[in-house]
Design a protein around this motif. Structure first.
Motif, PDB file in Angstrom:
ATOM      1  N   SER A 131      -1.033  12.252  -3.175  1.00 44.85           N
ATOM      2  CA  SER A 131      -2.023  12.882  -2.860  1.00 44.85           C
ATOM      3  C   SER A 131      -3.491  12.453  -3.036  1.00 44.85           C
ATOM      4  O   SER A 131      -4.596  13.015  -2.751  1.00 44.85           O
ATOM      5  CB  SER A 131      -2.248  13.991  -3.835  1.00 44.85           C
ATOM      6  N   SER A 132      -3.554  11.001  -3.327  1.00 44.24           N
ATOM      7  CA  SER A 132      -4.903  10.199  -3.570  1.00 44.24           C
ATOM      8  C   SER A 132      -5.569   9.819  -2.257  1.00 44.24           C
ATOM      9  O   SER A 132      -4.991   9.138  -1.578  1.00 44.24           O
ATOM     10  CB  SER A 132      -4.616   8.822  -4.418  1.00 44.24           C
ATOM     11  N   PRO A 133      -6.701  10.399  -1.842  1.00 44.25           N
ATOM     12  CA  PRO A 133      -7.261  10.086  -0.657  1.00 44.25           C
ATOM     13  C   PRO A 133      -7.616   8.374  -0.423  1.00 44.25           C
ATOM     14  O   PRO A 133      -7.319   8.020   0.491  1.00 44.25           O
ATOM     15  CB  PRO A 133      -8.615  10.867  -0.524  1.00 44.25           C
ATOM     16  N   THR A 134      -7.817   7.754  -1.621  1.00 42.22           N
ATOM     17  CA  THR A 134      -8.208   6.424  -1.577  1.00 42.22           C
ATOM     18  C   THR A 134      -6.867   5.544  -1.155  1.00 42.22           C
ATOM     19  O   THR A 134      -6.967   4.835  -0.283  1.00 42.22           O
ATOM     20  CB  THR A 134      -8.669   6.017  -3.036  1.00 42.22           C
ATOM     21  N   GLN A 135      -5.930   6.187  -1.802  1.00 43.67           N
ATOM     22  CA  GLN A 135      -4.436   5.518  -1.528  1.00 43.67           C
ATOM     23  C   GLN A 135      -4.162   5.390  -0.085  1.00 43.67           C
ATOM     24  O   GLN A 135      -3.624   4.629   0.751  1.00 43.67           O
ATOM     25  CB  GLN A 135      -3.410   5.767  -2.415  1.00 43.67           C
ATOM     26  N   GLN A 192       0.714  -1.274   0.032  1.00 41.07           N
ATOM     27  CA  GLN A 192       0.049  -0.083   0.006  1.00 41.07           C
ATOM     28  C   GLN A 192       0.926   1.308  -0.078  1.00 41.07           C
ATOM     29  O   GLN A 192       0.670   2.134  -0.783  1.00 41.07           O
ATOM     30  CB  GLN A 192      -0.899   0.013   1.139  1.00 41.07           C
ATOM     31  N   PHE A 193       1.937   1.198   0.720  1.00 38.47           N
ATOM     32  CA  PHE A 193       2.964   2.375   0.814  1.00 38.47           C
ATOM     33  C   PHE A 193       3.680   2.640  -0.644  1.00 38.47           C
ATOM     34  O   PHE A 193       3.728   3.512  -1.259  1.00 38.47           O
ATOM     35  CB  PHE A 193       4.083   2.085   1.768  1.00 38.47           C
ATOM     36  N   SER A 194       3.979   1.445  -1.318  1.00 38.52           N
ATOM     37  CA  SER A 194       4.361   1.670  -2.853  1.00 38.52           C
ATOM     38  C   SER A 194       3.442   2.015  -3.473  1.00 38.52           C
ATOM     39  O   SER A 194       3.895   2.876  -4.558  1.00 38.52           O
ATOM     40  CB  SER A 194       4.887  -0.006  -3.269  1.00 38.52           C
ATOM     41  N   THR A 195       2.168   1.829  -3.548  1.00 36.88           N
ATOM     42  CA  THR A 195       1.371   2.298  -4.499  1.00 36.88           C
ATOM     43  C   THR A 195       1.025   3.769  -4.139  1.00 36.88           C
ATOM     44  O   THR A 195       0.627   4.565  -5.063  1.00 36.88           O
ATOM     45  CB  THR A 195      -0.256   1.578  -4.330  1.00 36.88           C
ATOM     46  N   LEU A 196       0.928   3.980  -2.825  1.00 34.52           N
ATOM     47  CA  LEU A 196       0.835   5.599  -2.335  1.00 34.52           C
ATOM     48  C   LEU A 196       1.884   6.332  -2.980  1.00 34.52           C
ATOM     49  O   LEU A 196       1.733   7.668  -3.455  1.00 34.52           O
ATOM     50  CB  LEU A 196       0.871   5.500  -0.961  1.00 34.52           C
TER      51      LEU A 196
END
Length: 174
Positions: free
Chosen positions: A124-128, A115-119
């Motif tokens: 700035s994505s609230p979903t991530q 999840q951190f890698s995706t973020l």
């Protein structure tokens, strides 16, 4: 020696032989009983001025091999400790989950890292951001569950030790 004294001496001797035979039959009857220890009677001849006065029959006394008894108690202690350890580790193993199945700490940590890698690709994505917080919360819950499980197993082990020591003290008292 008078006739009364001779009869008394003979009577004491017969009583001693009778007690010895009763004890031998008791030992034979209980020979196959687990943890039965052989009993013996100590007899002493009574004399006064070199003249026999009868037999003094002592109480029945257990014959115990102290080395064997100590070894058996040590083995019982070792077995009880291993059983307590096994019970605790089985419960902790159940709480830890199966590696790679998603509920173990390694899988939860890997999910959070993903999840951190995706973020990182879109910070700035609230979903991530929400997914990172959710996976961190899941990891924290897993850590808390393990901690509570460890604490519960430690308390169970301590309670088992207290109970076993109490049982040992009771057995020693008996």
């Amino acid at each position: 020696m008078s006739l009364a004294s001779a009869i008394s001496t003979a009577s004491n001797g017969l009583a001693n032989v009778s007690a010895q035979l009763a004890l031998v039959s008791h030992n034979v009857a209980n020979a196959s009983t687990p943890s039965y220890s052989v009993e013996t009677i100590d007899s002493q001849s009574l004399t006064a001025g070199g003249v026999g006065m009868g037999v003094l029959t002592g109480p029945a006394v257990r014959s115990v091999n102290q080395a064997l008894q100590t070894a058996a108690l040590q083995q019982d202690t070792t077995v009880a400790g291993l059983q307590t350890t096994q019970t605790a580790l089985q419960a902790i193993d159940a709480i830890s989950g199966t590696p790679g199945q998603g509920s173990d700490l390694g899988s939860l940590l890997a999910a959070m890292q993903d999840q951190f890698s995706t973020l990182l690709t879109n910070p700035s994505s609230p979903t991530q951001q929400s997914e990172v917080v959710s996976s961190a919360s899941t990891l924290a819950q897993g850590i808390n569950a393990l901690s509570n499980g460890y604490t519960a197993q430690r308390q169970t082990a301590e309670n088992s030790i207290v109970a076993d020591v109490g049982a040992a003290n009771s057995a020693l008292g008996t």
